[in-house]
Motif scaffolding. Structure first.
Motif: not given
Length: 270
Positions: A181, A186, A197, A199, A224, A239, A242
């Motif tokens: 990210s 994402w 993920s 992240s 989102e 997610h 962001f």
């Protein structure tokens, strides 16, 4: 699905959400206190499973994943239920999406209708283009999102590696690896049968075995993106928050080929 999540997080003895869950050698799971009380009630003091009655002399194991599931159910049960019921509403925002051949890495093979992609072993002699991914075997969707709600679904091959989600218009097409990210991606990805993920730090995600049909809902306004297991009507991951001040594109990365031939196929559902 939210009911089954709660069921998975419920002790079969006290019928409450797990407290300090442990599992026996037969893999049945209980609250620690429930097993202690059950053991005290038995005259022989043998550790016997309350469900299958298997006797074991092995020490119970702490169930950290069940503990995490229980905490999620306690803290976010309503949101999980709401998200699952809302998936049907997302269909009204379904995108008629195709793959953008201009962005495709030279190892990728796209179908004639631009809805399927897989990675081959041969690099094709393509026209140089600054939009093309030079090193990573990726391709973007033709859609470009700067506002509103958007939904699409992708078929993935069971047991294959892949990455799906969105990325910024300005991502570095010359990157050699990584979809973090931090660099404008994402996504969720399948690696060796486990979903993660992107992240920071990378997070392992629980998902149903045989995952094969992914639904993706993007809400640009609240920043989102939600991922769903369509066949099991289950929320996989969200997610959120962001920060992106530019257009987003659907992102597809199929499995790299093995010794036997091409990698698995990603197919946009129509």
């Amino acid at each position: 699905m939210s009911a089954s999540l709660r069921e998975e997080a419920t002790c079969p003895v006290c019928l409450e959400l797990f407290s300090n869950p442990i599992s026996l050698s037969c893999v049945h799971t209980f609250c620690y206190d429930c097993i202690q009380l059950w053991l005290l009630e038995r005259k022989d003091m043998k550790l016997t499973c309350p469900i299958c009655r298997e006797v074991t002399d092995k020490a119970p194991l702490e169930e950290w994943q069940i503990r995490t599931l229980t905490l999620l159910t306690q803290q976010h049960g309503f949101l999980l239920e709401q998200s699952l019921h809302m998936r049907k509403e997302f269909l009204k925002f379904r995108e008629d999406m195709t793959l953008d051949a201009v962005t495709a890495n030279s190892r990728l093979v796209l179908s004639n209708d631009l809805r399927k992609v897989q990675c081959g072993k041969i690099c094709h002699d393509l026209v140089d283009d600054p939009q093309r991914f030079t090193h990573m075997a990726c391709v973007l969707g033709t859609s470009c999102f700067s506002s509103g709600y958007h939904y699409w679904e992708v078929e993935v091959e069971d047991g294959k590696d892949w990455a799906l989600g969105v990325c910024k218009q300005s991502v570095d097409r010359n990157r050699k690896s990584g979809f973090s990210s931090e660099h404008g991606f994402w996504v969720i990805s399948m690696k060796a049968g486990t979903i993660y993920s992107n992240s920071i730090p990378e997070t392992r995600i629980s998902a149903s075995p045989g995952l094969s049909h992914i639904g993706i809902f993007l809400d640009v306004e609240i920043e989102e993106i939600k991922f769903f297991d369509v066949r099991n009507d289950a929320l996989i991951y969200i997610h959120s928050n962001f920060s992106c001040f530019e257009s987003l594109h659907p992102f597809f990365c199929p499995e790299l080929p093995g010794e036997s031939g091409s990698g698995g196929t990603l197919s946009i559902c129509s």
